[in-house]
Design a protein around this motif. Structure first.
Motif, PDB file in Angstrom:
ATOM      1  N   GLY A  72     -32.023 -34.160  23.968  1.00 17.68           N
ATOM      2  CA  GLY A  72     -30.888 -34.190  23.053  1.00 17.68           C
ATOM      3  C   GLY A  72     -30.645 -32.899  22.306  1.00 17.68           C
ATOM      4  N   ASP A  73     -31.482 -31.886  22.533  1.00 18.22           N
ATOM      5  CA  ASP A  73     -31.300 -30.615  21.806  1.00 18.22           C
ATOM      6  C   ASP A  73     -32.082 -29.508  22.515  1.00 18.22           C
ATOM      7  OD1 ASP A  73     -30.893 -28.574  20.042  1.00 18.22           O
ATOM      8  OD2 ASP A  73     -31.706 -29.604  18.287  1.00 18.22           O
ATOM      9  N   TRP A  74     -31.469 -28.908  23.521  1.00 17.18           N
ATOM     10  CA  TRP A  74     -32.173 -27.892  24.303  1.00 17.18           C
ATOM     11  C   TRP A  74     -32.349 -26.586  23.545  1.00 17.18           C
ATOM     12  CZ3 TRP A  74     -35.186 -29.293  27.858  1.00 17.18           C
ATOM     13  CH2 TRP A  74     -34.895 -30.400  28.661  1.00 17.18           C
ATOM     14  N   VAL A  75     -31.519 -26.325  22.562  1.00 16.78           N
ATOM     15  CA  VAL A  75     -31.672 -25.103  21.767  1.00 16.78           C
ATOM     16  C   VAL A  75     -32.999 -25.143  21.015  1.00 16.78           C
ATOM     17  CG1 VAL A  75     -30.743 -23.721  19.866  1.00 16.78           C
ATOM     18  CG2 VAL A  75     -29.187 -24.752  21.538  1.00 16.78           C
ATOM     19  N   SER A  76     -33.282 -26.279  20.397  1.00 14.28           N
ATOM     20  CA  SER A  76     -34.555 -26.430  19.686  1.00 14.28           C
ATOM     21  C   SER A  76     -35.721 -26.519  20.661  1.00 14.28           C
ATOM     22  CB  SER A  76     -34.518 -27.682  18.804  1.00 14.28           C
ATOM     23  OG  SER A  76     -33.523 -27.573  17.813  1.00 14.28           O
ATOM     24  N   ALA A  77     -35.518 -27.239  21.755  1.00 15.37           N
ATOM     25  CA  ALA A  77     -36.591 -27.399  22.740  1.00 15.37           C
ATOM     26  C   ALA A  77     -36.993 -26.060  23.349  1.00 15.37           C
ATOM     27  CB  ALA A  77     -36.148 -28.357  23.839  1.00 15.37           C
ATOM     28  N   CYS A  78     -36.020 -25.179  23.515  1.00 11.12           N
ATOM     29  CA  CYS A  78     -36.285 -23.857  24.107  1.00 11.12           C
ATOM     30  C   CYS A  78     -36.543 -22.789  23.050  1.00 11.12           C
ATOM     31  CB  CYS A  78     -35.102 -23.431  24.974  1.00 11.12           C
ATOM     32  SG  CYS A  78     -34.879 -24.431  26.460  1.00 11.12           S
ATOM     33  N   ASN A  79     -36.613 -23.217  21.781  1.00 12.53           N
ATOM     34  CA  ASN A  79     -36.821 -22.270  20.678  1.00 12.53           C
ATOM     35  C   ASN A  79     -35.782 -21.151  20.676  1.00 12.53           C
ATOM     36  OD1 ASN A  79     -39.206 -23.522  19.599  1.00 12.53           O
ATOM     37  ND2 ASN A  79     -40.342 -22.691  21.348  1.00 12.53           N
ATOM     38  N   GLY A  80     -34.581 -21.497  21.080  1.00 14.04           N
ATOM     39  CA  GLY A  80     -33.481 -20.536  21.057  1.00 14.04           C
ATOM     40  C   GLY A  80     -33.475 -19.524  22.186  1.00 14.04           C
ATOM     41  N   ASP A  81     -34.378 -19.653  23.142  1.00 14.14           N
ATOM     42  CA  ASP A  81     -34.457 -18.712  24.267  1.00 14.14           C
ATOM     43  C   ASP A  81     -33.251 -18.918  25.195  1.00 14.14           C
ATOM     44  OD1 ASP A  81     -35.056 -17.104  26.390  1.00 14.14           O
ATOM     45  OD2 ASP A  81     -36.935 -18.099  26.922  1.00 14.14           O
ATOM     46  N   PRO A  82     -32.367 -17.919  25.311  1.00 18.04           N
ATOM     47  CA  PRO A  82     -31.153 -18.070  26.131  1.00 18.04           C
ATOM     48  C   PRO A  82     -31.453 -18.374  27.595  1.00 18.04           C
ATOM     49  CG  PRO A  82     -30.992 -16.125  24.737  1.00 18.04           C
ATOM     50  CD  PRO A  82     -32.408 -16.611  24.640  1.00 18.04           C
ATOM     51  N   LEU A  83     -32.502 -17.760  28.143  1.00 19.01           N
ATOM     52  CA  LEU A  83     -32.843 -17.992  29.547  1.00 19.01           C
ATOM     53  C   LEU A  83     -33.266 -19.440  29.764  1.00 19.01           C
ATOM     54  CD1 LEU A  83     -33.283 -16.907  32.390  1.00 19.01           C
ATOM     55  CD2 LEU A  83     -35.624 -16.264  31.711  1.00 19.01           C
TER      56      LEU A  83
END
Length: 237
Positions: free
Chosen positions: A78-89
């Motif tokens: 439900g939140d890939w930005v948080s899951a990826c710690n903001g990593d664009p890749l």
């Protein structure tokens, strides 16, 4: 003559009374029928709410294309930005369509669960309140995704805790009432294992994603809730 008039009057009164009695009985029957229909509807919608939650999770996993059940939490869907710690890749590798599927799925299913639990209150005033709270907290998990930090975590923890408490309370109240009570104890034990794993991961004792303990904790409770709705609201109606 007066005797005949009296008899006719008595007969008319009896006939009127019989008509009223029949009308009252029919009204009572219709009321019972309406109540049964409402109960069946609530039971069916409650089961649909449970199925919808799991379908939303499954569909979000399929759509995401990058979910790892071992190292991730279900909430990552439900939140890939948080899951990826903001990593664009990292974010670019995941299909963010999973976010609305997961979040809105939980919001709808949680709200529906909280509403349909009203049908269980006539059987008990104890365990249904915990199921209602579980429904609300499930909706909050979707409404407050991972970027909300502690609020998301507390919603998730409250969800698992209230489900476990609901099962324990039900088992205690209905400890001498058949197979469902015994099944509830087993399901509660499995959910408890999931909760313990959840806390152990949070405290850093186990290096594992949250998804597995979340599934272990929620799936038995989902089965139990579905059985409750079927046995109390559908089968008995």
């Amino acid at each position: 003559m007066e005797f005949i008039l009296y008899q006719n009057h008595a007969f008319s009164r009896k006939k009127a009374y019989d008509r009223v009695n029949v009308f009252v009985q029919r009204c009572g029957f219709m009321e019972r029928q309406n109540t049964s229909s409402i109960n069946r509807l609530l039971g069916l919608l409650g089961i649909i709410a449970v199925i919808l939650a799991w379908l939303s999770i499954l569909l979000a996993i399929i759509v995401s294309g990058c979910f790892n059940i071992v190292s991730m939490a279900l909430s990552d869907l439900g939140d890939w930005v948080s899951a990826c710690n903001g990593d664009p890749l990292c974010i670019s590798m995941c299909n963010r369509l999973s976010e609305p599927i997961f979040n809105y799925g939980l919001i709808i299913s949680g709200t529906l669960l909280a509403i349909t639990t009203m049908g269980l209150y006539k059987f008990s005033k104890s365990y249904p309140i915990f199921i209602t709270v579980a429904g609300i907290t499930l909706a909050l998990i979707g409404f407050l995704p991972e970027r909300f930090g502690i609020y998301h975590f507390m919603s998730a923890l409250a969800f698992f805790l209230t489900l476990l408490i609901a099962m324990i309370v039900y088992s205690v109240i209905n400890r001498r009432k058949g197979l469902l009570s015994k099944m509830t104890l087993i399901l509660a034990f499995v959910s408890f294992i999931g909760l313990v794993l959840f806390i152990a991961i949070e405290l850093g004792f186990i290096d594992l994603g949250y998804a597995i303990p979340e599934i272990i904790g929620a799936l038995p409770a989902s089965i139990w809730i579905s059985l409750l709705f079927y046995n109390y609201l559908i089968k008995r109606s």
